[in-house]
Structure formats: C-alpha cells, structure tokens
Design a protein around this motif. Structure first.
Motif, PDB file in Angstrom:
ATOM      1  N   ALA A  29       5.772  18.205  -8.122  1.00  0.00           N
ATOM      2  CA  ALA A  29       6.534  17.746  -9.290  1.00  0.00           C
ATOM      3  C   ALA A  29       5.614  17.507 -10.484  1.00  0.00           C
ATOM      4  CB  ALA A  29       7.285  16.473  -8.950  1.00  0.00           C
ATOM      5  N   ALA A  30       4.468  16.883 -10.223  1.00  0.00           N
ATOM      6  CA  ALA A  30       3.513  16.601 -11.306  1.00  0.00           C
ATOM      7  C   ALA A  30       2.995  17.891 -11.917  1.00  0.00           C
ATOM      8  CB  ALA A  30       2.362  15.756 -10.781  1.00  0.00           C
ATOM      9  N   GLY A  31       2.726  18.887 -11.063  1.00  0.00           N
ATOM     10  CA  GLY A  31       2.234  20.165 -11.563  1.00  0.00           C
ATOM     11  C   GLY A  31       3.288  20.927 -12.336  1.00  0.00           C
TER      12      GLY A  31
ATOM     13  N   SER B 169       7.429  12.757  -0.547  1.00  0.00           N
ATOM     14  CA  SER B 169       6.142  12.876   0.133  1.00  0.00           C
ATOM     15  C   SER B 169       5.046  13.160  -0.888  1.00  0.00           C
ATOM     16  CB  SER B 169       6.194  14.026   1.142  1.00  0.00           C
ATOM     17  OG  SER B 169       6.337  15.272   0.472  1.00  0.00           O
ATOM     18  N   PRO B 170       3.776  12.914  -0.529  1.00  0.00           N
ATOM     19  CA  PRO B 170       2.676  13.230  -1.455  1.00  0.00           C
ATOM     20  C   PRO B 170       2.688  14.689  -1.894  1.00  0.00           C
ATOM     21  CG  PRO B 170       1.878  11.833   0.312  1.00  0.00           C
ATOM     22  CD  PRO B 170       3.279  12.209   0.673  1.00  0.00           C
ATOM     23  N   GLU B 171       3.055  15.588  -0.989  1.00  0.00           N
ATOM     24  CA  GLU B 171       3.099  17.012  -1.328  1.00  0.00           C
ATOM     25  C   GLU B 171       4.146  17.293  -2.401  1.00  0.00           C
ATOM     26  OE1 GLU B 171       1.256  16.245   2.427  1.00  0.00           O
ATOM     27  OE2 GLU B 171       3.305  15.763   1.760  1.00  0.00           O
ATOM     28  N   LYS B 172       5.311  16.668  -2.264  1.00  0.00           N
ATOM     29  CA  LYS B 172       6.367  16.868  -3.256  1.00  0.00           C
ATOM     30  C   LYS B 172       5.995  16.229  -4.596  1.00  0.00           C
ATOM     31  CE  LYS B 172      10.260  17.467  -0.117  1.00  0.00           C
ATOM     32  NZ  LYS B 172      11.594  16.975   0.319  1.00  0.00           N
TER      33      LYS B 172
ATOM     34  N   GLN C 187       0.843  -1.191   0.000  1.00  0.00           N
ATOM     35  CA  GLN C 187       0.000   0.000   0.000  1.00  0.00           C
ATOM     36  C   GLN C 187       0.879   1.243   0.000  1.00  0.00           C
ATOM     37  OE1 GLN C 187      -3.495  -1.860  -0.317  1.00  0.00           O
ATOM     38  NE2 GLN C 187      -3.558   0.298   0.258  1.00  0.00           N
ATOM     39  N   LEU C 188       0.698   2.099  -0.996  1.00  0.00           N
ATOM     40  CA  LEU C 188       1.424   3.364  -1.067  1.00  0.00           C
ATOM     41  C   LEU C 188       0.424   4.522  -1.069  1.00  0.00           C
ATOM     42  CD1 LEU C 188       4.210   2.497  -3.674  1.00  0.00           C
ATOM     43  CD2 LEU C 188       4.307   2.382  -1.178  1.00  0.00           C
ATOM     44  N   THR C 189       0.936   5.732  -1.149  1.00  0.00           N
ATOM     45  CA  THR C 189       0.077   6.921  -1.094  1.00  0.00           C
ATOM     46  C   THR C 189       0.284   7.767  -2.332  1.00  0.00           C
ATOM     47  OG1 THR C 189       0.347   6.927   1.311  1.00  0.00           O
ATOM     48  CG2 THR C 189      -0.599   8.887   0.325  1.00  0.00           C
ATOM     49  N   ASP C 190      -0.810   8.218  -2.939  1.00  0.00           N
ATOM     50  CA  ASP C 190      -0.677   9.055  -4.128  1.00  0.00           C
ATOM     51  C   ASP C 190      -0.487  10.518  -3.729  1.00  0.00           C
ATOM     52  OD1 ASP C 190      -3.177  10.103  -3.495  1.00  0.00           O
ATOM     53  OD2 ASP C 190      -4.235   9.023  -5.074  1.00  0.00           O
ATOM     54  N   SER C 191      -0.409  11.391  -4.708  1.00  0.00           N
ATOM     55  CA  SER C 191      -0.131  12.803  -4.452  1.00  0.00           C
ATOM     56  C   SER C 191      -1.260  13.520  -3.710  1.00  0.00           C
ATOM     57  CB  SER C 191       0.151  13.531  -5.771  1.00  0.00           C
ATOM     58  OG  SER C 191      -0.977  13.450  -6.635  1.00  0.00           O
TER      59      SER C 191
ATOM     60  N   SER D 161       3.993   7.757  -3.349  1.00  0.00           N
ATOM     61  CA  SER D 161       4.975   8.003  -2.301  1.00  0.00           C
ATOM     62  C   SER D 161       5.307   6.722  -1.543  1.00  0.00           C
ATOM     63  CB  SER D 161       4.426   9.050  -1.318  1.00  0.00           C
ATOM     64  OG  SER D 161       5.276   9.188  -0.198  1.00  0.00           O
ATOM     65  N   ASP D 162       6.600   6.420  -1.487  1.00  0.00           N
ATOM     66  CA  ASP D 162       7.100   5.252  -0.752  1.00  0.00           C
ATOM     67  C   ASP D 162       8.053   5.751   0.338  1.00  0.00           C
ATOM     68  OD1 ASP D 162       7.616   2.579  -0.089  1.00  0.00           O
ATOM     69  OD2 ASP D 162       9.249   2.421  -1.542  1.00  0.00           O
ATOM     70  N   ALA D 163       7.558   6.678   1.159  1.00  0.00           N
ATOM     71  CA  ALA D 163       8.395   7.354   2.153  1.00  0.00           C
ATOM     72  C   ALA D 163       9.036   6.387   3.138  1.00  0.00           C
ATOM     73  CB  ALA D 163       7.570   8.406   2.905  1.00  0.00           C
ATOM     74  N   ASN D 164       8.333   5.314   3.481  1.00  0.00           N
ATOM     75  CA  ASN D 164       8.869   4.338   4.429  1.00  0.00           C
ATOM     76  C   ASN D 164       9.631   3.209   3.747  1.00  0.00           C
ATOM     77  OD1 ASN D 164       7.843   5.655   6.754  1.00  0.00           O
ATOM     78  ND2 ASN D 164       5.820   4.773   6.372  1.00  0.00           N
ATOM     79  N   MET D 165       9.787   3.327   2.437  1.00  0.00           N
ATOM     80  CA  MET D 165      10.578   2.379   1.642  1.00  0.00           C
ATOM     81  C   MET D 165      10.022   0.957   1.644  1.00  0.00           C
ATOM     82  SD  MET D 165      12.699   4.529   0.507  1.00  0.00           S
ATOM     83  CE  MET D 165      13.816   3.484  -0.406  1.00  0.00           C
TER      84      MET D 165
END
Length: 227
Positions: free
Chosen positions: A126-128, A119-122, A58-62, A138-142
C-alpha cells in the motif's frame, strides 16, 4: 443466586456481626468487571478519551520490525489514525487525504502513524502503490485496537461478505457465544504529545465518515499550543 436486597435480609436474619456482614457485602458488591475487550458491535466501543494516556503496545512495521507505540510517541507529538485496511475504499481515500496534509503536520512538529489489521506485506504494498512516506503499522492481532477501545465484532453477515468479496486473510476471533467473527477497528484519529497524553480524539462508528483534513490540522495546531 440471591438478589442483593434478599441477600442483605438473609444475612441480617443470621445475626452476623457487623464487621463480618460488611466483609461479605463488600465481596458481593465489589466484584471485578469481566468486560469483553472486543465490543459486540461498532456502536458499543469504549474508546480512550482526551486526557488519557496511550497504552504501550508492540506492533510491526511494513518491514517486520517491532515498534513500541509508547516509545514512538516520545520521539515527537504524533497523529495516530486507525483504519480498517487497504481493501476499504473509504480508508484509501483517507490515506490520500493524510498524505496531502502530512507536510503541514511535519511543519507543526508531528509524525503521522497509521494502524490497521493489514499484514506487514500488505502495508508495504500500500505504501509503495500510494507513495506514502508516513509510518504504517500492522495490528493483525488487534492488540492496539483493543487497548484503545476500538475493536468490535462484525456481524455474521458482514464477516462472510468481507471474507468472500474482499478475500481478507484477517484472523477470526471467537465471540462470547463461541461464534467466529471478523474483528475490525472503528476508524479513529488520536493526537498525542511526547508523554503519550491524548489531546484530541475522533472516533466515528460510521466507517464512511472520516474527519476532514482541516479538522485534523486545526486540532493539531491547538494541541501544540497547549503543549
């Protein structure tokens, strides 16, 4: 602890029964490997290979929404790519190259998904900024990087350099020796079918070298023919 040959001779000298001897030797020889899921460096990673199935992570989108990689892959064939982050110029170049070939990948029936420690914010920024239409996760916890066998500890020097110069906010991880280090994914590309089966993988410990867009397109075309 006794060596295996010495232990074997010791057990024989005690005149244990054959069945008990077998059980004891099995306990010694067949021990679960306590492998560290994070490699000691970039050349020591053990990535998933062709023919293996991607993990259900499970990952997190922007937008902060949770996304299952396994569920995502069942929707359509997928080109997953791991990159180090939006701070990396080589990664930014790759993001642009993939944007250029995305229309062709879509024609072939694929979806394009990028995974990084950002992070989702970054990711949203980047996408914008780069006008990206494909999905960034986002895979912040790897967790994904570890499950794919791509995560590695950076050296102490590299950790300090990236934290100070790049102003990274990535969490630090403890090495087996107890040192706090930055963990990054080795850049990689995976092409999967709707069963999550890997048909193509490109993993290069040299972060300056990324697969040519033509190579990715060719691999995608061949994978579709196999499917």
């Amino acid at each position: 602890m006794k060596s295996i040959p010495a232990l074997f001779r010791y057990l024989l000298s005690t005149r244990l029964t054959l069945s008990l001897l077998t059980c004891l030797l099995s306990a010694v020889l067949i021990q679960p490997a306590m492998a560290n899921p994070i490699a000691t460096d970039e050349v020591s990673v053990a990535p998933l290979m062709n023919g293996e199935t991607i993990p259900d992570i499970q990952l997190t989108d922007s937008k902060g929404k949770s996304v299952s990689l396994k569920a995502l892959s069942t929707e359509k064939p997928t080109v997953f790519f791991f990159y180090r982050g939006g701070w990396c110029p080589f990664c930014n170049n790759q993001l642009g190259q993939l944007k250029e070939i995305e229309p062709k990948l879509i024609e072939l029936g694929y979806q394009l998904v990028g995974i990084s420690p950002d992070s989702p914010e970054k990711l949203a920024a980047a996408a914008g900024e780069r006008k990206l239409d494909y999905l960034l996760l986002s895979d912040a916890n790897m967790e994904a990087a570890k499950a794919f066998g791509l995560a590695f500890f950076t050296s102490e020097k590299t950790t300090q350099t990236y934290l100070s110069r790049m102003k990274l906010e990535n969490p630090l991880f403890k090495t087996p020796e107890g040192d706090e280090r930055l963990v990054l994914p080795v850049p990689a590309v995976y092409i999967t079918d709707t069963q999550g089966l890997i048909h193509f993988q490109y993993v290069n410990p040299n972060f300056r070298v990324r697969p040519a867009p033509k190579l990715i397109l060719t691999a995608a075309e061949l994978a579709r023919q196999q499917g």
